[in-house]
Motif scaffolding. Sequence first.
Motif, PDB file in Angstrom:
ATOM      1  N   MET A 108      38.147  39.120  42.382  1.00  0.00           N
ATOM      2  CA  MET A 108      38.885  39.715  41.292  1.00  0.00           C
ATOM      3  C   MET A 108      39.995  40.748  42.058  1.00  0.00           C
ATOM      4  SD  MET A 108      37.572  41.978  38.124  1.00  0.00           S
ATOM      5  CE  MET A 108      37.112  43.293  39.238  1.00  0.00           C
ATOM      6  N   THR A 109      41.275  40.547  41.763  1.00  0.00           N
ATOM      7  CA  THR A 109      42.293  41.137  42.169  1.00  0.00           C
ATOM      8  C   THR A 109      42.747  42.285  40.926  1.00  0.00           C
ATOM      9  OG1 THR A 109      43.196  39.301  43.628  1.00  0.00           O
ATOM     10  CG2 THR A 109      44.726  41.166  42.961  1.00  0.00           C
ATOM     11  N   GLN A 110      42.567  43.617  41.434  1.00  0.00           N
ATOM     12  CA  GLN A 110      43.140  44.603  40.469  1.00  0.00           C
ATOM     13  C   GLN A 110      44.173  45.273  40.962  1.00  0.00           C
ATOM     14  OE1 GLN A 110      39.513  46.822  39.304  1.00  0.00           O
ATOM     15  NE2 GLN A 110      38.172  45.772  40.594  1.00  0.00           N
ATOM     16  N   SER A 111      44.926  45.942  40.184  1.00  0.00           N
ATOM     17  CA  SER A 111      46.280  46.745  40.513  1.00  0.00           C
ATOM     18  C   SER A 111      45.960  47.954  41.332  1.00  0.00           C
ATOM     19  CB  SER A 111      46.840  47.103  39.153  1.00  0.00           C
ATOM     20  OG  SER A 111      47.932  47.920  39.253  1.00  0.00           O
ATOM     21  N   VAL A 112      46.940  48.203  42.329  1.00  0.00           N
ATOM     22  CA  VAL A 112      46.865  49.376  43.198  1.00  0.00           C
ATOM     23  C   VAL A 112      47.120  50.412  42.563  1.00  0.00           C
ATOM     24  CG1 VAL A 112      48.091  50.340  45.238  1.00  0.00           C
ATOM     25  CG2 VAL A 112      47.685  47.919  45.054  1.00  0.00           C
ATOM     26  N   SER A 113      47.913  50.542  41.438  1.00  0.00           N
ATOM     27  CA  SER A 113      48.195  51.852  40.722  1.00  0.00           C
ATOM     28  C   SER A 113      46.909  52.161  39.900  1.00  0.00           C
ATOM     29  CB  SER A 113      49.461  51.531  39.667  1.00  0.00           C
ATOM     30  OG  SER A 113      48.888  50.613  38.857  1.00  0.00           O
ATOM     31  N   VAL A 114      46.047  51.473  39.750  1.00  0.00           N
ATOM     32  CA  VAL A 114      44.813  51.485  38.856  1.00  0.00           C
ATOM     33  C   VAL A 114      43.649  51.926  39.620  1.00  0.00           C
ATOM     34  CG1 VAL A 114      43.318  50.856  37.098  1.00  0.00           C
ATOM     35  CG2 VAL A 114      45.368  50.437  36.999  1.00  0.00           C
ATOM     36  N   THR A 115      43.492  51.082  40.718  1.00  0.00           N
ATOM     37  CA  THR A 115      42.089  51.341  41.398  1.00  0.00           C
ATOM     38  C   THR A 115      42.518  51.362  43.044  1.00  0.00           C
ATOM     39  OG1 THR A 115      41.853  48.866  42.240  1.00  0.00           O
ATOM     40  CG2 THR A 115      41.134  49.718  39.911  1.00  0.00           C
ATOM     41  N   GLY A 116      43.525  51.331  43.437  1.00  0.00           N
ATOM     42  CA  GLY A 116      43.767  51.568  45.068  1.00  0.00           C
ATOM     43  C   GLY A 116      43.545  50.108  45.770  1.00  0.00           C
ATOM     44  N   ILE A 117      43.157  49.149  44.939  1.00  0.00           N
ATOM     45  CA  ILE A 117      42.878  47.849  45.793  1.00  0.00           C
ATOM     46  C   ILE A 117      44.344  46.980  45.691  1.00  0.00           C
ATOM     47  CG2 ILE A 117      41.638  45.529  45.589  1.00  0.00           C
ATOM     48  CD1 ILE A 117      39.645  47.119  44.151  1.00  0.00           C
ATOM     49  N   HIS A 118      44.700  46.512  46.923  1.00  0.00           N
ATOM     50  CA  HIS A 118      46.172  45.918  47.007  1.00  0.00           C
ATOM     51  C   HIS A 118      45.870  44.695  46.365  1.00  0.00           C
ATOM     52  CE1 HIS A 118      49.277  43.784  48.961  1.00  0.00           C
ATOM     53  NE2 HIS A 118      49.754  44.978  49.459  1.00  0.00           N
ATOM     54  N   PRO A 119      47.049  44.282  45.647  1.00  0.00           N
ATOM     55  CA  PRO A 119      46.909  43.057  44.990  1.00  0.00           C
ATOM     56  C   PRO A 119      46.578  41.511  45.707  1.00  0.00           C
ATOM     57  CG  PRO A 119      49.007  44.062  44.526  1.00  0.00           C
ATOM     58  CD  PRO A 119      48.368  44.973  45.868  1.00  0.00           C
ATOM     59  N   THR A 120      46.643  41.627  47.044  1.00  0.00           N
ATOM     60  CA  THR A 120      46.189  40.469  47.961  1.00  0.00           C
ATOM     61  C   THR A 120      44.854  40.659  48.446  1.00  0.00           C
ATOM     62  OG1 THR A 120      47.028  41.792  49.960  1.00  0.00           O
ATOM     63  CG2 THR A 120      48.731  40.276  48.836  1.00  0.00           C
TER      64      THR A 120
ATOM     65  N   SER B 114      40.095  52.963  48.230  1.00  0.00           N
ATOM     66  CA  SER B 114      41.249  52.325  48.627  1.00  0.00           C
ATOM     67  C   SER B 114      40.897  51.057  49.609  1.00  0.00           C
ATOM     68  CB  SER B 114      42.106  53.055  49.555  1.00  0.00           C
ATOM     69  OG  SER B 114      43.166  52.555  50.058  1.00  0.00           O
ATOM     70  N   VAL B 115      41.599  49.860  49.228  1.00  0.00           N
ATOM     71  CA  VAL B 115      41.537  48.558  49.977  1.00  0.00           C
ATOM     72  C   VAL B 115      42.644  48.053  50.342  1.00  0.00           C
ATOM     73  CG1 VAL B 115      40.355  46.359  49.960  1.00  0.00           C
ATOM     74  CG2 VAL B 115      39.296  48.100  48.600  1.00  0.00           C
ATOM     75  N   GLY B 116      42.986  47.877  51.657  1.00  0.00           N
ATOM     76  CA  GLY B 116      44.265  47.283  51.957  1.00  0.00           C
ATOM     77  C   GLY B 116      44.563  45.716  51.937  1.00  0.00           C
ATOM     78  N   PRO B 117      45.600  45.260  52.234  1.00  0.00           N
ATOM     79  CA  PRO B 117      46.120  43.891  52.182  1.00  0.00           C
ATOM     80  C   PRO B 117      45.004  42.992  52.640  1.00  0.00           C
ATOM     81  CG  PRO B 117      47.912  45.205  52.530  1.00  0.00           C
ATOM     82  CD  PRO B 117      46.786  46.084  52.748  1.00  0.00           C
ATOM     83  N   TYR B 118      44.939  41.885  52.093  1.00  0.00           N
ATOM     84  CA  TYR B 118      44.372  40.587  52.398  1.00  0.00           C
ATOM     85  C   TYR B 118      42.823  40.772  52.913  1.00  0.00           C
ATOM     86  CZ  TYR B 118      49.043  39.047  52.561  1.00  0.00           C
ATOM     87  OH  TYR B 118      50.317  38.744  51.966  1.00  0.00           O
TER      88      TYR B 118
ATOM     89  N   LYS C 118      28.570  47.411  48.309  1.00  0.00           N
ATOM     90  CA  LYS C 118      28.881  48.902  47.430  1.00  0.00           C
ATOM     91  C   LYS C 118      29.399  49.648  48.273  1.00  0.00           C
ATOM     92  CE  LYS C 118      24.236  47.969  44.981  1.00  0.00           C
ATOM     93  NZ  LYS C 118      22.961  48.552  44.574  1.00  0.00           N
ATOM     94  N   VAL C 119      30.553  50.365  47.681  1.00  0.00           N
ATOM     95  CA  VAL C 119      31.183  51.409  48.526  1.00  0.00           C
ATOM     96  C   VAL C 119      31.454  52.780  47.620  1.00  0.00           C
ATOM     97  CG1 VAL C 119      33.607  51.729  49.486  1.00  0.00           C
ATOM     98  CG2 VAL C 119      32.689  49.303  49.582  1.00  0.00           C
ATOM     99  N   GLY C 120      31.172  53.768  48.305  1.00  0.00           N
ATOM    100  CA  GLY C 120      31.121  55.119  47.704  1.00  0.00           C
ATOM    101  C   GLY C 120      32.468  55.550  47.686  1.00  0.00           C
ATOM    102  N   ALA C 121      32.457  56.757  46.888  1.00  0.00           N
ATOM    103  CA  ALA C 121      33.926  57.444  46.661  1.00  0.00           C
ATOM    104  C   ALA C 121      34.646  58.120  47.950  1.00  0.00           C
ATOM    105  CB  ALA C 121      33.260  58.749  45.803  1.00  0.00           C
ATOM    106  N   GLY C 122      35.819  57.805  47.800  1.00  0.00           N
ATOM    107  CA  GLY C 122      36.737  58.344  48.845  1.00  0.00           C
ATOM    108  C   GLY C 122      36.680  57.202  50.223  1.00  0.00           C
ATOM    109  N   THR C 123      35.981  56.323  50.217  1.00  0.00           N
ATOM    110  CA  THR C 123      36.183  55.194  51.235  1.00  0.00           C
ATOM    111  C   THR C 123      37.464  54.788  51.332  1.00  0.00           C
ATOM    112  OG1 THR C 123      33.929  55.474  51.739  1.00  0.00           O
ATOM    113  CG2 THR C 123      35.148  53.565  52.609  1.00  0.00           C
TER     114      THR C 123
END
Length: 270
Positions: free
Chosen positions: A1-13, A27-31, A39-44
């Motif tokens: 599932m791809t989510q918007s960077v502006s909402v969740t910090g997950i890159h569209p790719t 925050s999750v980077g491209p690709y 499971k990933v905790g806060a601030g990672t």
Amino acid sequence: MTQSVSVTGIHPTALVDSKAELDSSVSVGPYTVIGPHVKVGAGTTIGAHCVIEGHTTIGRDNRIFQFNSLGAIPQDKKYAGEPCELVIGDRNTVREFCTFNIGSPGDAGVTRVGNDNWIMAYVHLAHDCQVGNNTIFANNSQLAGHVHVGDWVILGGFTVVHQFVRLGAHSMTAMCSLLFADLPPFVMTQGQPAEARSMNFEGLRRRGFSPDRIAAVKAMHKALYREDLTLEQAKLRIAGLTDKHPEAEQDVQMMTSFLDHTSPHRGIVR
């Protein structure tokens, strides 16, 4: 599932499975690819081009750089798909191209990394490794399966550790060390195979050890490496150090407990 960077910090790719559990501040980077049991905790923060899979739990405020593989199945022919785990604590730094595998059913089934560790590029943690807190693993440190690493351990670059070996707290290896035997607490080692060179006195001073505690560590070094004692004789000598060095009671207990649990087939670095 791809989510918007502006909402969740997950890159569209990035490809994040809908069943994965990520805190909204992650925050999750491209690709990057993240599997359903992660499971990933806060601030990672997770960099670009990472693959995080398996039953992997990552705590708070970790910084995971690009091109890492975390949670892949163990490199163990006996593994048959069991739901083993990788558990990473808080505030760890994991640099590029590291590979951390999940555990195996032949052990506890969990590969575990504690808190506040500094892990440099190309480090490999095989199945069922147990890493404590505040360690530093320099580039290309390689740990085979079932290795246990205590708190504050420092591994020099290109250190290679044989399976089932234990490294005691505050120990240290030089670059290109090859460990086939257990490394007791406080000991500095170097060589192929590794041999004891000294104790990590400067590291202990930096961590606030008192002169009395450091004197006890010096006496442990003398018993283990300078007086031509058997291991059993050295253990008895070390156990008696608390009479002269009462501040070092916990240090002495840590050393004697470590030596008590050393395999007679493996022995210690000497």
